[in-house]
Design a protein around this motif. Structure first.
Motif, short mmCIF file in Angstrom:
data_model
loop_
_atom_site.label_atom_id
_atom_site.label_comp_id
_atom_site.label_asym_id
_atom_site.label_seq_id
_atom_site.Cartn_x
_atom_site.Cartn_y
_atom_site.Cartn_z
N VAL A 257 0.89 -1.38 -0.05
CA VAL A 257 0.06 0.09 -0.02
C VAL A 257 0.65 1.28 0.07
O VAL A 257 0.70 2.24 -0.75
CB VAL A 257 -0.99 -0.01 1.24
N LEU A 258 1.77 1.26 0.75
CA LEU A 258 2.72 2.64 0.88
C LEU A 258 3.41 2.56 -0.32
O LEU A 258 3.42 3.65 -0.97
CB LEU A 258 3.71 2.34 2.13
N ALA A 259 4.02 1.51 -0.91
CA ALA A 259 4.62 1.74 -2.33
C ALA A 259 3.76 2.22 -3.45
O ALA A 259 4.26 3.04 -4.08
CB ALA A 259 5.26 0.34 -2.68
N SER A 260 2.58 1.92 -3.40
CA SER A 260 1.64 2.19 -4.43
C SER A 260 1.36 3.62 -4.20
O SER A 260 1.56 4.24 -5.11
CB SER A 260 0.42 1.21 -4.38
N ALA A 261 1.00 3.99 -2.92
CA ALA A 261 0.77 5.74 -2.79
C ALA A 261 2.02 6.57 -3.09
O ALA A 261 1.74 7.52 -3.80
CB ALA A 261 0.57 5.70 -1.26
N VAL A 262 3.28 5.98 -2.66
CA VAL A 262 4.51 6.83 -2.92
C VAL A 262 4.69 6.93 -4.53
O VAL A 262 4.82 8.01 -5.19
CB VAL A 262 5.40 6.30 -2.57
N ARG A 263 4.42 5.67 -5.27
CA ARG A 263 4.40 5.78 -6.70
C ARG A 263 3.68 6.75 -7.50
O ARG A 263 3.89 7.54 -8.20
CB ARG A 263 4.34 4.33 -7.16
N HIS A 264 2.15 6.71 -7.02
CA HIS A 264 1.29 7.48 -7.43
C HIS A 264 1.56 9.00 -7.23
O HIS A 264 1.50 10.02 -7.90
CB HIS A 264 -0.13 7.35 -6.71
N HIS A 265 2.14 9.47 -6.11
CA HIS A 265 2.53 10.81 -5.78
C HIS A 265 3.89 11.42 -6.68
O HIS A 265 3.88 12.22 -7.30
CB HIS A 265 3.06 10.88 -4.34
N LEU A 266 4.60 10.15 -6.81
CA LEU A 266 5.99 10.56 -7.66
C LEU A 266 5.50 10.78 -8.99
O LEU A 266 6.21 11.56 -9.65
CB LEU A 266 6.87 9.24 -7.69
N GLU A 267 4.25 10.04 -9.59
CA GLU A 267 4.03 10.15 -11.01
C GLU A 267 2.89 11.24 -11.24
O GLU A 267 2.24 11.46 -12.09
CB GLU A 267 3.48 8.89 -11.39
N ASP A 268 2.74 11.99 -10.13
CA ASP A 268 1.72 13.27 -10.28
C ASP A 268 0.49 12.75 -10.42
O ASP A 268 -0.43 13.49 -11.26
CB ASP A 268 1.96 14.25 -11.26
N ARG A 269 0.06 11.66 -9.90
CA ARG A 269 -1.11 11.00 -10.05
C ARG A 269 -2.19 11.45 -9.10
O ARG A 269 -3.39 11.13 -9.14
CB ARG A 269 -1.03 9.48 -10.22
N VAL A 270 -1.94 12.09 -7.97
CA VAL A 270 -2.62 12.57 -6.87
C VAL A 270 -2.95 14.00 -6.82
O VAL A 270 -1.94 14.89 -6.96
CB VAL A 270 -1.94 11.90 -5.42
N ILE A 271 -4.13 14.63 -6.67
CA ILE A 271 -4.55 15.84 -6.66
C ILE A 271 -5.60 16.01 -5.38
O ILE A 271 -6.59 15.28 -5.29
CB ILE A 271 -5.33 16.39 -7.91
N LEU A 272 -5.16 16.79 -4.51
CA LEU A 272 -5.84 16.80 -3.23
C LEU A 272 -7.27 17.49 -3.60
O LEU A 272 -7.40 18.51 -4.66
CB LEU A 272 -5.25 17.85 -2.38
N ASN A 273 -8.46 17.23 -2.97
CA ASN A 273 -9.61 17.65 -3.17
C ASN A 273 -10.47 17.72 -1.75
O ASN A 273 -11.05 17.01 -1.32
CB ASN A 273 -10.31 16.50 -3.92
N GLY A 274 -9.87 18.93 -1.01
CA GLY A 274 -10.37 19.08 0.34
C GLY A 274 -9.90 17.97 1.26
O GLY A 274 -8.58 17.88 1.39
N ARG A 275 -10.79 17.14 1.97
CA ARG A 275 -10.48 16.22 2.87
C ARG A 275 -10.01 14.89 2.01
O ARG A 275 -9.71 13.85 2.65
CB ARG A 275 -11.49 15.81 3.87
N LYS A 276 -10.24 14.61 0.71
CA LYS A 276 -10.12 13.53 0.12
C LYS A 276 -8.95 13.88 -1.04
O LYS A 276 -8.56 15.08 -1.38
CB LYS A 276 -11.61 13.25 -0.74
N ALA A 277 -8.56 12.78 -1.88
CA ALA A 277 -7.80 12.71 -2.98
C ALA A 277 -8.15 12.27 -4.17
O ALA A 277 -8.59 11.20 -4.03
CB ALA A 277 -6.43 12.38 -2.45
N VAL A 278 -8.03 12.89 -5.26
CA VAL A 278 -8.31 12.17 -6.46
C VAL A 278 -7.12 11.49 -7.09
O VAL A 278 -6.02 12.05 -7.10
CB VAL A 278 -8.89 13.37 -7.49
N VAL A 279 -7.18 10.40 -7.55
CA VAL A 279 -6.12 9.41 -7.67
C VAL A 279 -6.28 9.02 -9.08
O VAL A 279 -7.22 8.16 -9.05
CB VAL A 279 -5.68 8.35 -6.59
N PHE A 280 -5.58 9.27 -10.01
CA PHE A 280 -5.41 8.92 -11.39
C PHE A 280 -4.47 7.81 -11.53
O PHE A 280 -3.44 7.92 -11.74
CB PHE A 280 -5.50 9.80 -12.33
N THR A 281 -4.95 6.55 -11.24
CA THR A 281 -4.20 5.43 -11.46
C THR A 281 -3.74 5.02 -12.88
O THR A 281 -4.41 5.31 -13.91
CB THR A 281 -5.08 4.11 -10.90
N GLY A 282 -2.66 4.42 -13.22
CA GLY A 282 -2.18 3.92 -14.32
C GLY A 282 -2.67 2.85 -14.99
O GLY A 282 -3.37 2.16 -14.25
#
Length: 282
Positions: A257-282
């Motif tokens: 789970v941590l590795a996946s989250a870090v990879r999403h962040h490194l690839e600019d796939r996460v955009i904050l949306n208030g208390r939530k996050a939009v995650v564009f998975t590959g």
């Protein structure tokens, strides 16, 4: 290059972005978008490349900047080859740290490791191959918490760190430190949030007789274990399993789970949306 953006929703945003890239001679490689009807905001991630006859990177950026002003848009634009600089914080349990370093070394995580910070001695990280990576032993007590966090913040600034990862760093960050790292600090919590927050979640889960355990990677905020969630996963368990069994099984969930989250962040796939996050998975 990778463009990620968010703005108030309105017709024509996709067309406007696509037109800029077309007119500057760029080729779109991948595009994802999301309209949040609850907040009336629009989110988009576009990966594109510049062709031989395209405008310069500065000209493309200038046009996107103009569009951002017109649409009240927040955006990031960077070369996909530019690696983000990551600092890893850890305590005695180093299974997540060892996993991140392994994935980094085989090229799965495109990052530069700026430092490893541990509130215990290096001898506690025996299963992690630290190599010649900068290592800082920064012990912490209730009396020295502010000084220790100030030292970590100095390291973040000195190393131009983009992202801080709490790889089972078993300390609660102060409100002030959390605010400084807003949107660029990821924690792995060993439960399926919002259930079983705080300490010893596996023991809490065992006491409740749950049939699923999980792990959650989220951005750190001043509210304990309440930050925007990036990634989660679960595993089925039975009544026969002890708290130690849950801890053992949980280590595998935490790592992936941590590795996946870090990879999403490194690839600019996460955009904050208030208390939530939009995650564009590959």
């Amino acid at each position: 290059m990778i463009l990620s953006l968010s703005c108030p929703d309105r017709p024509g945003i996709v067309s406007a972005v696509s037109s800029i890239l077309f007119e500057t001679g760029c080729n779109i490689l991948d595009a994802q978008q999301f309209d949040d009807t609850e907040t009336d905001r629009f989110f988009m991630r576009v990966a594109f490349c510049r062709l031989e006859q395209s405008k310069s990177e500065a000209e493309v950026a200038a046009l996107i900047e103009d569009l951002a002003k017109r649409l009240d848009m927040t955006f990031t634009l960077r070369q996909s080859s530019a690696r983000k600089r990551v600092m890893l914080l850890v305590s005695k349990f180093d299974h997540c740290l060892a996993d991140l370093l392994y994935r980094w070394r085989i090229g799965e995580l495109p990052m530069e490791v700026t430092a490893i910070v541990c509130n215990h001695g290096r001898e506690h990280l025996a299963s992690s191959d630290l190599g010649d990576l900068p290592f800082y032993h920064l012990p912490i007590t209730k009396q020295t918490k502010m000084e220790q966090e100030a030292r970590i913040w100095e390291l973040v600034q000195q190393t131009n760190t983009d992202l801080v990862v709490l790889a089972r760093y078993m300390q609660i960050l102060s409100d002030g430190f959390s605010a400084k790292l807003s949107g660029r600090c990821i924690n792995i919590h060993h439960s399926f949030l919002p259930g079983f927050k705080g300490a010893k979640p596996y023991h809490q889960a065992h006491e409740r007789g749950v049939k699923l355990i999980g792990a959650t990677a989220h951005y750190v905020t001043s509210d304990l274990d309440e930050g925007p969630i990036i990634e989660q996963d679960v595993e089925r368990i039975t009544h026969r399993e002890t708290p130690d069994d849950l801890v053992r099984k949980g280590r595998d969930i935490e790592r992936r789970v941590l590795a996946s989250a870090v990879r999403h962040h490194l690839e600019d796939r996460v955009i904050l949306n208030g208390r939530k996050a939009v995650v564009f998975t590959g």
